[in-house]
Write a protein that holds these residues in place. Sequence first.
Motif, PDB file in Angstrom:
ATOM      1  N   LEU A  87      -7.033 100.193 -16.597  1.00 42.63           N
ATOM      2  CA  LEU A  87      -5.732 100.609 -16.077  1.00 42.63           C
ATOM      3  C   LEU A  87      -5.220 101.882 -16.718  1.00 42.63           C
ATOM      4  O   LEU A  87      -4.367 102.571 -16.147  1.00 42.63           O
ATOM      5  CB  LEU A  87      -4.707  99.484 -16.272  1.00 42.63           C
ATOM      6  N   GLN A  88      -5.716 102.209 -17.897  1.00 43.63           N
ATOM      7  CA  GLN A  88      -5.247 103.417 -18.570  1.00 43.63           C
ATOM      8  C   GLN A  88      -5.561 104.677 -17.755  1.00 43.63           C
ATOM      9  O   GLN A  88      -4.889 105.695 -17.898  1.00 43.63           O
ATOM     10  CB  GLN A  88      -5.887 103.510 -19.956  1.00 43.63           C
ATOM     11  N   LYS A  89      -6.558 104.602 -16.898  1.00 44.32           N
ATOM     12  CA  LYS A  89      -6.893 105.761 -16.073  1.00 44.32           C
ATOM     13  C   LYS A  89      -5.813 106.072 -15.042  1.00 44.32           C
ATOM     14  O   LYS A  89      -5.648 107.223 -14.639  1.00 44.32           O
ATOM     15  CB  LYS A  89      -8.242 105.556 -15.389  1.00 44.32           C
ATOM     16  N   GLY A  97      -8.156  86.648 -18.825  1.00 42.76           N
ATOM     17  CA  GLY A  97      -8.287  88.097 -18.788  1.00 42.76           C
ATOM     18  C   GLY A  97      -7.839  88.666 -17.454  1.00 42.76           C
ATOM     19  O   GLY A  97      -7.143  89.699 -17.402  1.00 42.76           O
ATOM     20  N   GLY A  98      -8.207  88.000 -16.362  1.00 42.39           N
ATOM     21  CA  GLY A  98      -7.765  88.448 -15.049  1.00 42.39           C
ATOM     22  C   GLY A  98      -6.261  88.338 -14.884  1.00 42.39           C
ATOM     23  O   GLY A  98      -5.608  89.215 -14.292  1.00 42.39           O
ATOM     24  N   LEU A  99      -5.687  87.277 -15.425  1.00 37.45           N
ATOM     25  CA  LEU A  99      -4.240  87.092 -15.346  1.00 37.45           C
ATOM     26  C   LEU A  99      -3.522  88.134 -16.195  1.00 37.45           C
ATOM     27  O   LEU A  99      -2.483  88.690 -15.790  1.00 37.45           O
ATOM     28  CB  LEU A  99      -3.883  85.675 -15.802  1.00 37.45           C
ATOM     29  N   LEU A 100      -4.073  88.444 -17.375  1.00 42.09           N
ATOM     30  CA  LEU A 100      -3.502  89.497 -18.220  1.00 42.09           C
ATOM     31  C   LEU A 100      -3.534  90.839 -17.491  1.00 42.09           C
ATOM     32  O   LEU A 100      -2.578  91.617 -17.556  1.00 42.09           O
ATOM     33  CB  LEU A 100      -4.275  89.582 -19.533  1.00 42.09           C
ATOM     34  N   LEU A 101      -4.623  91.104 -16.780  1.00 42.78           N
ATOM     35  CA  LEU A 101      -4.733  92.344 -16.012  1.00 42.78           C
ATOM     36  C   LEU A 101      -3.613  92.438 -14.988  1.00 42.78           C
ATOM     37  O   LEU A 101      -2.991  93.495 -14.813  1.00 42.78           O
ATOM     38  CB  LEU A 101      -6.101  92.394 -15.335  1.00 42.78           C
ATOM     39  N   TYR A 102      -3.354  91.333 -14.296  1.00 42.76           N
ATOM     40  CA  TYR A 102      -2.280  91.316 -13.299  1.00 42.76           C
ATOM     41  C   TYR A 102      -0.931  91.568 -13.966  1.00 42.76           C
ATOM     42  O   TYR A 102      -0.099  92.323 -13.455  1.00 42.76           O
ATOM     43  CB  TYR A 102      -2.265  89.974 -12.575  1.00 42.76           C
ATOM     44  N   ILE A 103      -0.714  90.926 -15.112  1.00 44.89           N
ATOM     45  CA  ILE A 103       0.559  91.055 -15.822  1.00 44.89           C
ATOM     46  C   ILE A 103       0.770  92.500 -16.284  1.00 44.89           C
ATOM     47  O   ILE A 103       1.856  93.072 -16.105  1.00 44.89           O
ATOM     48  CB  ILE A 103       0.599  90.079 -17.016  1.00 44.89           C
ATOM     49  N   VAL A 104      -0.240  93.106 -16.875  1.00 48.03           N
ATOM     50  CA  VAL A 104      -0.098  94.473 -17.387  1.00 48.03           C
ATOM     51  C   VAL A 104       0.070  95.465 -16.244  1.00 48.03           C
ATOM     52  O   VAL A 104       0.885  96.393 -16.312  1.00 48.03           O
ATOM     53  CB  VAL A 104      -1.312  94.855 -18.264  1.00 48.03           C
ATOM     54  N   GLY A 105      -0.680  95.280 -15.167  1.00 51.15           N
ATOM     55  CA  GLY A 105      -0.640  96.229 -14.064  1.00 51.15           C
ATOM     56  C   GLY A 105       0.458  95.995 -13.056  1.00 51.15           C
ATOM     57  O   GLY A 105       0.656  96.803 -12.155  1.00 51.15           O
ATOM     58  N   VAL A 131      -6.872 102.434  -5.523  1.00 49.51           N
ATOM     59  CA  VAL A 131      -7.168 103.463  -6.520  1.00 49.51           C
ATOM     60  C   VAL A 131      -7.449 104.792  -5.837  1.00 49.51           C
ATOM     61  O   VAL A 131      -6.988 105.861  -6.282  1.00 49.51           O
ATOM     62  CB  VAL A 131      -8.358 103.033  -7.405  1.00 49.51           C
ATOM     63  N   ARG A 132      -8.196 104.769  -4.728  1.00 53.01           N
ATOM     64  CA  ARG A 132      -8.491 106.005  -3.997  1.00 53.01           C
ATOM     65  C   ARG A 132      -7.202 106.658  -3.511  1.00 53.01           C
ATOM     66  O   ARG A 132      -7.048 107.888  -3.575  1.00 53.01           O
ATOM     67  CB  ARG A 132      -9.400 105.693  -2.807  1.00 53.01           C
ATOM     68  N   LEU A 160      -8.343  94.747 -21.945  1.00 53.31           N
ATOM     69  CA  LEU A 160      -8.675  94.590 -20.533  1.00 53.31           C
ATOM     70  C   LEU A 160     -10.133  94.946 -20.267  1.00 53.31           C
ATOM     71  O   LEU A 160     -10.805  94.302 -19.450  1.00 53.31           O
ATOM     72  CB  LEU A 160      -7.757  95.465 -19.684  1.00 53.31           C
ATOM     73  N   LEU A 161     -10.644  95.943 -20.976  1.00 52.53           N
ATOM     74  CA  LEU A 161     -12.018  96.384 -20.768  1.00 52.53           C
ATOM     75  C   LEU A 161     -13.043  95.342 -21.221  1.00 52.53           C
ATOM     76  O   LEU A 161     -14.206  95.421 -20.824  1.00 52.53           O
ATOM     77  CB  LEU A 161     -12.264  97.716 -21.487  1.00 52.53           C
ATOM     78  N   HIS A 162     -12.623  94.389 -22.040  1.00 50.98           N
ATOM     79  CA  HIS A 162     -13.524  93.283 -22.408  1.00 50.98           C
ATOM     80  C   HIS A 162     -13.982  92.503 -21.171  1.00 50.98           C
ATOM     81  O   HIS A 162     -15.000  91.812 -21.224  1.00 50.98           O
ATOM     82  CB  HIS A 162     -12.831  92.313 -23.370  1.00 50.98           C
TER      83      HIS A 162
END
Length: 319
Positions: free
Chosen positions: A275-277, A229-237, A246-247, A290-292
Amino acid sequence: MSETVKQILDRLYPDGYLGRLGKVYTDTSDFMRITGGDVIVLAGEHYLVLRDEVERSFGVEDPKYWVKRCRHLESGERRILKLVFYETFSLSMGDMKIPCYRSPRKEARILDLVRNDPRFMQGFPAADEAGNNVRVLYVVQGKRLDNWIDDLDVDHPTYFQTHLPGILEKFIVSCQAINDLHKMGEKHGDIRRDHLWVTYDTGDYVWIDFDYTFNFHENPFGLDIFGLGGLLLYIVGKGFYSHEEVRQLIDRNRKIPAIEPEDFLLVFKNRLANLQKIFPYIPDAVNQMLLHFSSGSRVYYETMDEFLQDLTTCLKQVK
């Protein structure tokens, strides 16, 4: 009478080495003493130590003294020797503390299981004279996936439209490899972005480093899934986004919705999961996946089959 390093080099690698001439080791127990110019002998084969491996993270090099980059003198090819080293630590997941530890035997077991499977690094275990379980690894000719993604000189919208579909297709193959490992009763144990490599010749992805394992009674394979899941987050983002990053994005774009603590990962609380935000064009199915793995989630993936089913849906959404 035992050979010296010079005699071994004269016999097996003449005129091929001009560095320090060290000692010959048949017992690798005291790995801190073994350094460049020494020769390690395993099952009659000779490995000239070139240097200790280093792990690079956040611009810092962390030496791994039990991992030696070597030259296999009989073939002249590069090899990596992982010597026996034990360590334990705990990983926090919410209120839970998960014990993790390094197991040379477990890695040796997996090397036998995945032999000739190109989705995994290749190698074999070899005992030294003291019975230490040394893993002899073939060097993956490639580049870390995260570095490969970083080197794509495009903005996120272009990356998302142009590169992400192909990356996800190959990532699904890598996730299927982990699923196959789980079905054999084994876990990778240390899934993170620097342990998935892209090969230079085919562009396929290869998993490396299997010597960590963990005891997670609630889900024996749960940390592997969270790692994916963390790796998917990196790939998508196309990277991770910390509180500070973010700030800065919010300062530049006042239209970004408020970011809450539950929008960040459960395990690594400084990485934005929602990440959708910040990228509103990310499809709902991708963002929900990702929210999982976020602090605000109440539903987690129990199996790789569930993870793969949603990942396949995500691929359809981004194509």
